[in-house]
Scaffold this active site. Structure first.
Site, PDB file in Angstrom:
ATOM      1  N   ARG A  56      23.654  11.297  59.477  1.00 34.22           N
ATOM      2  CA  ARG A  56      24.194  12.589  59.870  1.00 34.22           C
ATOM      3  C   ARG A  56      24.168  12.662  61.397  1.00 34.22           C
ATOM      4  O   ARG A  56      23.100  12.756  62.012  1.00 34.22           O
ATOM      5  CB  ARG A  56      23.335  13.699  59.253  1.00 34.22           C
ATOM      6  N   HIS A  63      21.781  19.434  60.840  1.00 39.86           N
ATOM      7  CA  HIS A  63      21.861  19.731  59.402  1.00 39.86           C
ATOM      8  C   HIS A  63      22.858  20.850  59.166  1.00 39.86           C
ATOM      9  O   HIS A  63      23.757  20.752  58.336  1.00 39.86           O
ATOM     10  CB  HIS A  63      20.476  20.119  58.872  1.00 39.86           C
ATOM     11  N   TYR A 117      13.341  16.865  66.388  1.00 35.79           N
ATOM     12  CA  TYR A 117      12.678  15.950  65.452  1.00 35.79           C
ATOM     13  C   TYR A 117      13.232  14.533  65.442  1.00 35.79           C
ATOM     14  O   TYR A 117      12.676  13.666  64.793  1.00 35.79           O
ATOM     15  CB  TYR A 117      12.715  16.528  64.020  1.00 35.79           C
TER      16      TYR A 117
END
Lengths: 397, 340
Positions: free
Chosen positions: A291, A295, A304
């Site tokens: 990805r 998100h 992160y």
């Protein structure tokens, strides 16, 4: 075919899967290891645009077909970027980017036949495109004018499902129905494909879907897009086993495909769907991808994950490798690429106009189609509210 | 999977009027629904060869085959979630949840998908499915086998919830629930499964989503559903010996609630006692109390009183007789109402 026996339990020196967050080096090393260590990874087109052969999953592709797949991916990426921009301009409440997952979705989506059924999660804009859903139709849910506006019966494409993994069981039931209807093993055979992510594999519903599909021999292809991150949780927080190897525990094949390779995704999906149509299903496909964006537009991946990782995956871009291959093969010239860009721009303009002109539904929509049959209690509540609202100047607003 | 063996017993002309238990009435109703519509499926744990732990599906797999009576893997979310897919495919699944305390693994599918798909798709997807739930206590069972979770479902838009209390209703209501194009939670009073009553299979049934006055009276109204209807009727019979005339309404439908007969009754009697096994807080009994005070405020001679299970987890079975409303607790509440 995969050989799960090759996988062995991590030795005492290996970090336990449930240890504290891995270091940056471990994350990168892990990704490289699982990516390139995939002797089992099915790949037909390298990131450098080289066509490679695979003993089990090869495919004959014409120049026309490959140009079509390229066009699909460029258009879907444009749809995605436009929607992302619309969210940033405040026109959408949320967007769920697919950037980087175009090949996985177009490969799977183009493998589906018209009578097949597809159950998406909420990121399957590329599959929606393949099922004939107009880009604008995807936006109503994210703009808040509807809960999903395409006809799932007409498109044979279920509404987006937001609760993680629920759709896997729904798809298993649907595929059982296909089997009960005798739609496997002959000319008018059908299959079902269900889409979910790596995070969803931790959900009970996905596990139960595996169980149901297996024991009822349902013609169901589980298409897991392992994009490496479930919001901020990496794949090693979901499993200590490569995801495709889980299939063996349920008694059906699991295959890992290069999810950034549209040819491999198409070839493996076609094979799996055909197995289902023959009555040999189910099958798990793990599309190993990434990805590239957040998100959702509410997420901040910089908190992160590492930019090194992103840079690594940029080299594996699903669209660039097809472009390189088309050029190398002399299957496309600049005029073709320009025309695809022009189509993408036109599509984006139409989508933007559709989005900003989506009408806010009347208040009666709140009460509309909650039930198939009459419900006097709800009807009374609606009538009371509409009468109250009509008491204001201008009535319903 | 084997083809369905339609080897039906040729009970060609069953008596129109039969004396059946509630259990047998539901079984007979399921059979009738399966004969009438080949798309009706029965699915759940142990519903096939065993005929269900309460034998409600006894003999159905033998007569309709493994493809119409599915012994499923042991997972409630799986049962409900696959039934959703089967319903989308055009089937009419009837899921059995073995005991009400085990419905919660399937709760997510029920409230997230079953309840919402029709609304989400504006009617393009219908979910004509039934979830049968044996519920309530009084059978000396262990934990998770005696609960009354119906209010969770009545609270969720998109679901319809009913409960039968006698064999005639059991026979008809299960068939009507299966014919309904909305998903229906069908709560069965397991402690009453083996109580008998007359079932007329030729009589025209009343509407499914309607409550019914079972006994007329002038002094106070009792409202109950499912297993507590028998308790309410017994209380009314006992009260009559003391010269008190109680009206009893069987709610039958919990969502949508049909309270018109209750309002009509309360306007005559001026007093209402709601009797349920379920805990009282934020429940169907609260909803009835709220609506009756709203609609019948000037007719009420006393506040609406409730006799319910307590707001505790269901107790160990040696204490369930204290937990469950019984005839004396109901009559005590009637006394309080009349003394107001």
């Amino acid at each position: 075919m995969s050989s799960p026996e090759k996988w062995t339990h991590p030795g005492p020196d290996s970090p336990p899967a449930t240890a504290a967050a891995p270091t940056a080096a471990q994350v990168i090393a892990g990704l490289r290891a699982t990516d390139e260590g995939g002797a089992d990874l099915v790949q037909l087109l390298t990131p450098e645009g080289e066509r490679v052969r695979h003993p089990d999953f090869d495919i004959d592709i014409t120049a026309d077909e490959l140009r079509g797949l390229y066009r699909d991916m460029v258009l879907v990426r444009r749809i995605d970027r436009e929607a992302n921009a619309l969210q940033r301009k405040g026109e959408l409440g949320l967007w769920v980017p697919l950037l980087g997952q175009e090949a996985a979705q177009i490969g799977a989506g183009r493998a589906l036949k018209p009578m097949d059924m597809a159950f998406p999660s909420y990121r399957e804009h590329g599959v929606a495109w393949c099922r004939g859903v107009q880009p604008g139709q995807i936006l109503s849910m994210f703009r808040g004018t509807d809960n999903g506006s395409w006809d799932p019966v007409e498109h044979r494409f279920h509404p987006y499902t937001i609760v993680i993994g629920n759709q896997v069981l729904n798809a298993a039931g649907y595929a059982m129905g296909q089997k009960f209807d005798g739609k496997v093993g002959d000319a008018d055979s059908e299959a079902t494909m269900v889409f979910f992510g790596d995070g969803a594999t931790s959900q009970g519903d996905v596990h139960e879907g595996f169980v149901w599909a297996a024991v009822y021999d349902a013609p169901l292809v589980f298409f897991c897009q392992n994009n490496q991150w479930a919001i901020s949780e990496p794949t090693e927080r979901q499993s200590r086993l490569p995801l495709y190897q889980r299939a063996r525990g349920y008694g059906f094949p699991g295959i890992r495909v290069d999810g950034n390779d549209v040819l491999a995704s198409l070839a493996v999906s076609r094979w799996a769907l055909e197995e289902c149509r023959q009555g040999n299903g189910p099958i798990l496909i793990e599309a190993f991808t990434y990805r590239m964006d957040a998100h959702t537009t509410s997420d901040d991946p910089s908190r992160y994950r590492l930019s090194d990782e992103l840079e690594l995956w940029k080299l594996k871009d699903p669209i660039e490798r097809v472009k390189v291959h088309l050029v190398k093969q002399q299957w496309a010239d600049q005029a073709f690429f320009d025309s695809v860009e022009a189509d993408a721009e036109e599509l984006a303009i139409g989508m933007r106009e559709y989005c900003v002109n989506l009408p806010t539904p009347p208040a009666s929509r709140i009460f509309s189609q909650v039930y198939a049959e009459a419900n006097p209690v709800l009807d009374a509540q609606r009538d009371e509210f509409l009468a109250y609202q009509a008491g204001f100047a201008g009535g319903e607003h | 999977m084997a083809a369905p063996t339609v080897d039906r017993p040729t009970s060609a002309a069953p008596a129109a009027k039969q004396t059946l238990t509630i259990a047998k009435a539901i079984n007979t109703g399921l059979r009738a629904a399966m004969e009438a519509d080949p798309k009706v499926l029965v699915m759940g744990e142990d519903v096939g060869k065993l005929g269900g732990v309460f034998r409600i599906t006894d003999g159905l797999q033998k007569d309709f085959g493994e493809q119409r009576v599915l012994d499923t893997p042991l997972a409630e979310s799986g049962i409900i979630g696959t039934a959703v897919g089967l319903a989308i495919r055009g089937y009419r699944p009837v899921c059995e949840i073995q005991f009400e305390g085990f419905i919660f693994p399937g709760f997510d599918q029920i409230v997230s998908q079953v309840a919402k798909l029709h609304f989400r798709t504006q009617g393009r997807i219908k979910l004509p499915m039934v979830i049968r739930v044996p519920f309530g206590g009084g059978i000396g069972a262990v934990e998770h086998h005696s609960e009354s979770p119906e209010s969770y479902f009545a609270h969720t838009a998109g679901l319809k919830v009913v409960s039968c209390s006698n064999p005639a209703d059991a026979y008809w209501m299960i068939q009507q629930a299966i014919r309904c194009d909305d998903p229906v939670l069908f709560f069965e009073p397991k402690r009453r499964y083996y109580e008998k009553g007359e079932v007329d299979t030729t009589a025209a049934p009343g509407p499914l989503f309607a409550s019914r006055v079972l006994r007329t009276g002038a002094d106070a109204t009792l409202v109950a559903y499912g297993p507590m209807v028998r308790t309410a009727l017994d209380a009314a019979a006992a009260a009559e010996e003391e010269g008190r005339s109680l009206e009893v309404v069987d709610l039958r439908t919990l969502s949508p609630l049909d309270l018109a007969p209750v309002y009509e009754s309360v306007r005559r009697t001026g007093r209402l006692v709601v009797v349920t096994e379920a805990p009282s807080e934020s429940s169907i009994s609260s909803e009835i109390a709220a609506k009756v005070q709203q609609e019948c405020f000037y007719s009420l001679e006393a506040p609406v009183l409730r006799v319910t299970g307590f707001d505790t987890p269901y107790p160990p079975s040696k204490l369930e007789e204290e937990f469950l409303p019984d005839l004396d607790r109901v009559l005590h509440a009637v006394d309080r109402s009349l003394a107001w």
